[in-house]
Write a protein that holds these residues in place. Structure first.
Motif, PDB file in Angstrom:
ATOM      1  N   LYS A 675       4.291  -3.324   2.972  1.00  0.00           N
ATOM      2  CA  LYS A 675       2.914  -3.055   2.553  1.00  0.00           C
ATOM      3  C   LYS A 675       2.893  -2.162   1.314  1.00  0.00           C
ATOM      4  O   LYS A 675       1.839  -1.725   0.876  1.00  0.00           O
ATOM      5  N   GLY A 676       4.051  -1.886   0.766  1.00  0.00           N
ATOM      6  CA  GLY A 676       4.107  -0.960  -0.369  1.00  0.00           C
ATOM      7  C   GLY A 676       4.094   0.468   0.154  1.00  0.00           C
ATOM      8  O   GLY A 676       4.580   0.758   1.252  1.00  0.00           O
ATOM      9  N   LYS A 716      -1.026  -5.905  -8.058  1.00  0.00           N
ATOM     10  CA  LYS A 716      -0.522  -6.134  -6.704  1.00  0.00           C
ATOM     11  C   LYS A 716      -1.422  -5.416  -5.698  1.00  0.00           C
ATOM     12  O   LYS A 716      -1.794  -5.956  -4.680  1.00  0.00           O
ATOM     13  N   THR A 718      -4.970  -3.194  -5.071  1.00  0.00           N
ATOM     14  CA  THR A 718      -6.262  -2.838  -5.657  1.00  0.00           C
ATOM     15  C   THR A 718      -6.939  -1.797  -4.780  1.00  0.00           C
ATOM     16  O   THR A 718      -6.662  -1.701  -3.594  1.00  0.00           O
ATOM     17  N   TYR A 719      -7.829  -1.034  -5.376  1.00  0.00           N
ATOM     18  CA  TYR A 719      -8.302   0.157  -4.684  1.00  0.00           C
ATOM     19  C   TYR A 719      -9.814   0.393  -4.734  1.00  0.00           C
ATOM     20  O   TYR A 719     -10.258   1.528  -4.759  1.00  0.00           O
ATOM     21  N   PHE A 752      -3.421   5.467  -1.000  1.00  0.00           N
ATOM     22  CA  PHE A 752      -2.205   4.893  -0.411  1.00  0.00           C
ATOM     23  C   PHE A 752      -2.388   4.495   1.056  1.00  0.00           C
ATOM     24  O   PHE A 752      -1.447   4.009   1.680  1.00  0.00           O
ATOM     25  N   VAL A 753      -3.556   4.745   1.611  1.00  0.00           N
ATOM     26  CA  VAL A 753      -3.751   4.418   3.029  1.00  0.00           C
ATOM     27  C   VAL A 753      -3.861   2.900   3.163  1.00  0.00           C
ATOM     28  O   VAL A 753      -4.718   2.270   2.548  1.00  0.00           O
ATOM     29  N   ASN A 754      -2.991   2.341   3.966  1.00  0.00           N
ATOM     30  CA  ASN A 754      -2.962   0.889   4.135  1.00  0.00           C
ATOM     31  C   ASN A 754      -3.946   0.414   5.185  1.00  0.00           C
ATOM     32  O   ASN A 754      -4.485   1.204   5.969  1.00  0.00           O
ATOM     33  N   HIS A 755      -4.141  -0.875   5.168  1.00  0.00           N
ATOM     34  CA  HIS A 755      -5.115  -1.502   6.068  1.00  0.00           C
ATOM     35  C   HIS A 755      -4.474  -1.852   7.415  1.00  0.00           C
ATOM     36  O   HIS A 755      -3.312  -2.227   7.493  1.00  0.00           O
ATOM     37  N   TYR A 797      -9.954  -2.037   6.364  1.00  0.00           N
ATOM     38  CA  TYR A 797     -10.708  -2.234   5.128  1.00  0.00           C
ATOM     39  C   TYR A 797     -11.954  -3.101   5.360  1.00  0.00           C
ATOM     40  O   TYR A 797     -12.769  -3.253   4.452  1.00  0.00           O
ATOM     41  N   LYS A 809      -8.593  -7.243  -3.287  1.00  0.00           N
ATOM     42  CA  LYS A 809      -7.922  -8.531  -3.414  1.00  0.00           C
ATOM     43  C   LYS A 809      -7.255  -8.913  -2.098  1.00  0.00           C
ATOM     44  O   LYS A 809      -6.602  -8.076  -1.470  1.00  0.00           O
ATOM     45  N   PHE A 811      -4.703 -10.029   0.562  1.00  0.00           N
ATOM     46  CA  PHE A 811      -3.241  -9.925   0.621  1.00  0.00           C
ATOM     47  C   PHE A 811      -2.806 -10.488   1.956  1.00  0.00           C
ATOM     48  O   PHE A 811      -3.624 -10.670   2.865  1.00  0.00           O
ATOM     49  N   LYS A 812      -1.545 -10.759   2.070  1.00  0.00           N
ATOM     50  CA  LYS A 812      -1.046 -11.249   3.353  1.00  0.00           C
ATOM     51  C   LYS A 812      -0.882 -10.030   4.245  1.00  0.00           C
ATOM     52  O   LYS A 812      -0.096  -9.141   3.944  1.00  0.00           O
ATOM     53  N   CYS A 813      -1.642  -9.998   5.316  1.00  0.00           N
ATOM     54  CA  CYS A 813      -1.689  -8.774   6.109  1.00  0.00           C
ATOM     55  C   CYS A 813      -0.413  -8.592   6.936  1.00  0.00           C
ATOM     56  O   CYS A 813       0.038  -9.492   7.630  1.00  0.00           O
ATOM     57  N   ARG A 814       0.124  -7.400   6.828  1.00  0.00           N
ATOM     58  CA  ARG A 814       1.321  -7.067   7.605  1.00  0.00           C
ATOM     59  C   ARG A 814       1.024  -5.845   8.457  1.00  0.00           C
ATOM     60  O   ARG A 814       1.869  -4.973   8.617  1.00  0.00           O
ATOM     61  N   CYS A 815      -0.187  -5.779   8.996  1.00  0.00           N
ATOM     62  CA  CYS A 815      -0.586  -4.563   9.713  1.00  0.00           C
ATOM     63  C   CYS A 815       0.117  -4.434  11.058  1.00  0.00           C
ATOM     64  O   CYS A 815       0.278  -3.345  11.591  1.00  0.00           O
TER      65      CYS A 815
HETATM   66  C1  LIG Z   1      -5.380   0.857  -1.163  1.00  0.00           C
HETATM   67  S1  LIG Z   1      -3.870   0.101  -1.520  1.00  0.00           S
HETATM   68  C2  LIG Z   1      -2.798   0.858  -0.365  1.00  0.00           C
HETATM   69  C3  LIG Z   1      -1.561   1.405  -1.037  1.00  0.00           C
HETATM   70  C4  LIG Z   1      -0.575   0.374  -1.442  1.00  0.00           C
HETATM   71  N1  LIG Z   1       0.222  -0.035  -0.314  1.00  0.00           N
HETATM   72  C5  LIG Z   1       0.315   0.852  -2.555  1.00  0.00           C
HETATM   73  O1  LIG Z   1       1.540   0.699  -2.496  1.00  0.00           O
HETATM   74  O2  LIG Z   1      -0.209   1.374  -3.557  1.00  0.00           O
HETATM   75  C6  LIG Z   1      -4.192  -1.486  -0.886  1.00  0.00           C
HETATM   76  C7  LIG Z   1      -3.082  -2.456  -1.118  1.00  0.00           C
HETATM   77  O3  LIG Z   1      -1.977  -2.181  -0.274  1.00  0.00           O
HETATM   78  C8  LIG Z   1      -1.439  -3.353   0.263  1.00  0.00           C
HETATM   79  N2  LIG Z   1      -1.702  -3.361   1.706  1.00  0.00           N
HETATM   80  C9  LIG Z   1      -2.510  -2.536   2.382  1.00  0.00           C
HETATM   81  N3  LIG Z   1      -2.520  -2.823   3.681  1.00  0.00           N
HETATM   82  C10 LIG Z   1      -1.706  -3.866   3.849  1.00  0.00           C
HETATM   83  C11 LIG Z   1      -1.335  -4.642   4.978  1.00  0.00           C
HETATM   84  N4  LIG Z   1      -1.808  -4.399   6.188  1.00  0.00           N
HETATM   85  N5  LIG Z   1      -0.482  -5.657   4.784  1.00  0.00           N
HETATM   86  C12 LIG Z   1      -0.002  -5.931   3.551  1.00  0.00           C
HETATM   87  N6  LIG Z   1      -0.328  -5.236   2.441  1.00  0.00           N
HETATM   88  C13 LIG Z   1      -1.172  -4.218   2.582  1.00  0.00           C
HETATM   89  C14 LIG Z   1      -2.187  -4.495  -0.400  1.00  0.00           C
HETATM   90  O4  LIG Z   1      -1.460  -4.881  -1.520  1.00  0.00           O
HETATM   91  C15 LIG Z   1      -3.487  -3.877  -0.808  1.00  0.00           C
HETATM   92  O5  LIG Z   1      -4.057  -4.512  -1.914  1.00  0.00           O
END
Ligand SMILES: C[S@@+](CC[C@H](N)C(=O)[O-])C[C@H]1O[C@@H](n2cnc3c(N)ncnc32)[C@H](O)[C@@H]1O
Length: 836
Positions: A675-676, A716, A718-719, A752-755, A797, A809, A811-815
């Motif tokens: 998820k980054g 990649k 978006t925020y 940086f908080v992921n979904h 989100y 945008k 994304f393929k969810c990997r939650c």
């Molecule tokens: C607000 S940012 C979160 C921080 C991001 N992971 C980073 O490295 O900057 C949102 C982005 O994170 C990634 N992301 C967040 N939640 C995710 C998830 N459950 N599965 C996959 N990618 C996710 C997606 O690329 C999304 O567009």
């Protein structure tokens, strides 16, 4: 038919200047008058922008045909000249105020409205009403007037009763939808004191405001920012917001006293392998100015003077000077050996002048630019601008070679500034990117660093060898060169100083902006840093967002001026009214269970909660699509209202949690699930704890839309987050009132908080702090349950993975949640494929 009223006449005159015939203008003007209900201000705004847009739209929709009064089309040669003129107008607007309205007063204005309407009515025969701008509806697809449909324009319903079709069926709009007319002041208490946003925002396009939101604002505190048009770049200036804009790729050298930058002599000294500092001798400014004076050929072009000749090896050299008599000269010189040198001469007292470290100077210029222009891309660097100048000089100078020369011109900072900036010490901790890598390898081979200063041009191996030999020299140079910091541009890949700074401080990504340190770790991959952004602890308005913190707008019922100390310790005050006469927080600064559970349920089961369906959805409108899609609905959210500066309590009052900032220990870490980057807590957090606010730039939805389309097209991550929790309390929102937060370029740890689908451990709650006006509010994250140390923090989100129009945008969810909506969707899709 009498003569046209002055404002109509003026509009037509202005349009005439752009090449639009009265015949083109009249019907459109009439149409706009009807749609805007004779509100001239809206038509005159931004130099008649809406009128121009509409005329062009009409022309586009009819090919290049001209419109007759009866609505038929006759052929006109081409609108291109008109468009060029309009482009010119846009450019003019950068340096001149927008076309002024005629300044008529209110009473004459009213009179004019009807006169103008009459004039237009009598001069134009029947035409179909076609909506003009995104503010207006599209015939046939737009919802009818609010009265015709009970669900639109203020009605709120559970999502299950989502509108299927709000078309009146007539294909025509009976009533114009004017944002000014449709607006309803339902939050009267808060807004009786409110000044008109239109008035407050009615600055010239030049003077777009950029405001800090973490302090009360009044007009005097509003910082002005020049309008930065797409395709233009800011170049460093000395603080004036007047002109320093240039069209991208246009090499303009402003008179910026950045530093004395002089070409080195042919045998310029550089550090040797042992790292000995080169000894440079001072060039006095009087000497250098004398040199340039001598070289002046009278027309601003300069031939190489003795002072500049050192770089040229006697070949065909040229020197161009941008001369500002009193303070500085900028010389750009090129030589037959393929070098481009920028030399900046400051006319200061030689006795009191010492050459400053160049990268410190660049940092200072960057800070000034940021102060002046408020928005610079995170990777902006003066060094880059200098490189651009050199690149352009090189490209324009070598014409046919230009395309081949891309990326091969680099600025070579004098070694002393590199050393002083600690570059050598940083070499081992470089991020993995090409420029850093090249510097790393330079470190291992000291002689290559020598090349940076060596004036090697494109002379190949032999010339490089010469440079190495020079690098061994330790004798002092001639006196005139002692303090010259040379920026030598050669045609070899070299190290750019601007690339040397690490993008983030891994010990504290907030750079001291928060009360706690937020470290950055990656135990998973070799990616050392997230992409560049500026860490800001408080929201900041980008340009057009209307955010007004004036104290006068906070009525007595919206603050507790009579309170003292801690409001939680006394009978609930006015600030608890929003939450039903009870404060939302416990004395431990946790959100109370009942309130929290309601907020969680709202996120998890939105269909069970009130939704608002906009009559004209700002989200759709911002797309500038003629066919406005129906509003998808906005949850009507519960707000927490915190005490603030107009309250009598103290900063430690229990009803001030979010405004005190982050208190728990957080860490940005690289997620192993792909998820980054993500955020985790290092502390145990009880249910209802405040974690952090979502901070970013406050944008209008139109600004967000342009950003999404233009700049983050391939991004990649978006925020953006909508601030739509209160869109239901008013009628049609103006663009500057429909806001969102974008943390792409400026943001805090929350970016940086992921979904996580459904069962995220954070929930976002709108928090009112400075302004009862809920176009703008804070979005705060609280824990939905107890969270263990090192657990990743996540929030839902609310993303619909099938909705490609969503601001975040897809994304393929990997939650990893068993309730993952994306997984369910994929499964359903594969099932459908199997069944086929
Ligand atoms: C607000 S940012 C979160 C921080 C991001 N992971 C980073 O490295 O900057 C949102 C982005 O994170 C990634 N992301 C967040 N939640 C995710 C998830 N459950 N599965 C996959 N990618 C996710 C997606 O690329 C999304 O567009």
């Amino acid at each position: 038919m009498g003569p046209p009223p002055p404002r109509a006449q003026k509009a037509m005159n202005v349009m005439k200047d752009f090449g639009f015939s009265t015949r083109d203008v009249k019907p459109v003007l009439k149409e706009l008058m009807r749609v805007y209900e004779n509100n001239w201000e809206l038509i005159e705004e931004n130099g008649y922008q809406v009128l121009i847009d509409r005329i062009l739209e009409v022309q586009d929709s009819k090919g290049t045909g001209d419109t007759n009064q009866d609505g038929t089309v006759c052929n006109e040669p081409d609108t291109e000249p008109v468009r060029k003129r309009l482009k010119k107008q846009d450019e003019m607007q950068i340096s001149s105020p927008m076309l002024a309205s005629d300044g008529l007063g209110e009473s004459s204005d009213k009179k004019q409205k009807s006169v103008a309407g009459d004039f237009l009515d009598t001069s134009i025969t029947k035409r179909n009403m076609v909506p003009v701008s995104p503010l207006m509806a599209v015939g046939g697809k737009e919802p009818g007037p609010a009265s015709e449909h009970p669900l639109i324009g203020g009605e709120m319903l559970p999502q299950s009763s989502h509108l299927e079709d709000r078309d009146t069926g007539s294909g025509e709009r009976d009533e114009p939808v004017s944002p000014l007319i449709a607006r309803r002041q339902t939050r009267a208490s808060a807004r009786t004191l409110q000044s008109s946003p239109t008035q407050d925002m009615s600055e010239s396009p030049l003077g777009r405001t950029y405001r800090r939101l973490n302090r009360p604002l009044n007009e005097s505190m509003i910082e002005k920012q020049p309008k930065i048009e797409p395709g233009t770049e800011v170049i460093p200036g000395t603080g004036s917001a007047a002109v320093p804009l240039r069209i991208k790729d246009e090499p303009v050298i402003d008179e910026v006293p950045i530093a004395i930058v002089r070409p080195p002599p042919p045998d310029m000294d550089v550090a040797d392998d042992e790292g000995h500092q080169p000894q440079l001798t001072q060039t006095t400014s009087s000497e250098s100015s004398k040199g340039t004076q001598n070289a002046d050929n009278g027309n601003g072009n300069r031939k190489a003077s003795p002072a500049n000749a050192s770089c040229e090896k006697g070949k065909t050299s040229e020197l161009v000077s941008v001369h500002k008599p009193s303070s500085s000269n900028i010389n750009v010189a090129s030589s037959g050996t393929g070098e481009v040198n920028i030399s900046i001469t400051c006319n200061s007292d030689p006795q009191n002048f010492h050459m400053p470290n160049l990268d410190t100077v660049f940092k200072m210029v960057e800070e000034r630019c940021l102060k002046s222009y408020k928005f610079l891309p995170p990777d902006f660097s003066v060094m880059k601008v200098m490189k651009e100048i050199c690149q352009c000089v090189w490209e324009m100078g070598s014409e046919s070679n230009a395309s081949k020369q891309e990326n091969i011109v680099k600025l070579a900072p004098a070694l002393d500034s590199l050393k002083k900036s600690g570059v050598r010490n940083m070499l081992d901790g470089m991020p993995e990117c090409s420029s850093f890598d090249s510097l790393k390898s330079d470190k291992s081979e000291g002689s290559k660093l020598v090349q940076m200063n060596g004036h090697c041009g494109n002379q190949g191996v032999n010339e490089n060898a010469k440079c190495e030999r020079r690098g061994k020299r330790k004798e002092p140079l001639a006196p005139e060169d002692s303090s010259s910091n040379s920026l030598v541009v050669s045609q070899q890949p070299q190290v750019a100083l601007g690339d040397v700074r690490p993008p983030h401080d891994v010990t504290d990504i907030s750079r001291g902006e928060e009360r706690i340190r937020i470290s950055l770790v990656n135990d998973v991959s070799s990616e050392k840093y997230p992409s560049c952004f500026y860490y800001i602890p408080h929201n900041m308005a980008y340009q057009s967002a209307y955010v007004n913190f004036s104290l006068a707008r906070i009525g007595d019922e919206d603050c507790c001026s009579d309170c003292y100390g801690d409001c939680l310790a006394a009978i609930p005050c006015a600030c608890a009214r929003e939450t039903g006469g009870e404060f939302a927080y416990t004395s431990d600064s946790l959100v109370k269970d009942a309130f929290l559970d309601e907020c969680i349920s709202m996120n998890r089961e939105p269909q069970k909660h009130q939704q608002y369906y906009c009559k004209v959805c700002p989200l759709e409108r911002s797309k500038k699509d003629l066919s406005l899609a129906p509003c998808k609905g906005h949850l009507v959210r519960k707000f927490i209202k915190e005490c603030w500066s107009k309250c009598g309590c103290n900063k430690q009052c229990g009803n001030r949690v979010v405004q005190r900032g982050i208190t728990c220990n957080l860490q940005v870490f690289f997620t192993p699930e792909g998820k980054g980057w993500g955020v985790r807590t290092l502390d145990e957090l009880p249910k209802g704890s405040f974690v952090c606010e979502y901070v970013g730039e406050v944008l209008t939805n139109t600004e967000l839309y342009s950003r999404t389309v233009q700049s983050t097209g391939n991004a990649k991550h978006t925020y953006p987050v909508l601030l739509d929790a209160d869109w239901g309390s008013e009628g049609v929102l103006k663009d500057e009132e429909a806001l969102c937060l974008d943390a792409t370029f400026y943001g805090n740890v929350a970016r940086f908080v992921n979904h996580r689908c459904f069962d995220a451990n954070l929930v976002e709650i709108p928090v009112e702090v400075e302004t009862p006006d809920r176009h703008y509010y804070h979005l705060a994250f609280f824990t939905t349950r107890k969270v263990e140390p090192y657990e990743e923090l996540t929030w839902d989100y609310g993303i619909d993975f099938d909705d490609h129009g969503h601001p975040i945008k897809a994304f393929k969810c990997r939650c990893g949640s068993k309730f993952c909506r994306d997984m369910k969707r994929s499964k359903a899709r594969s099932k459908a494929v199997v069944m086929k």
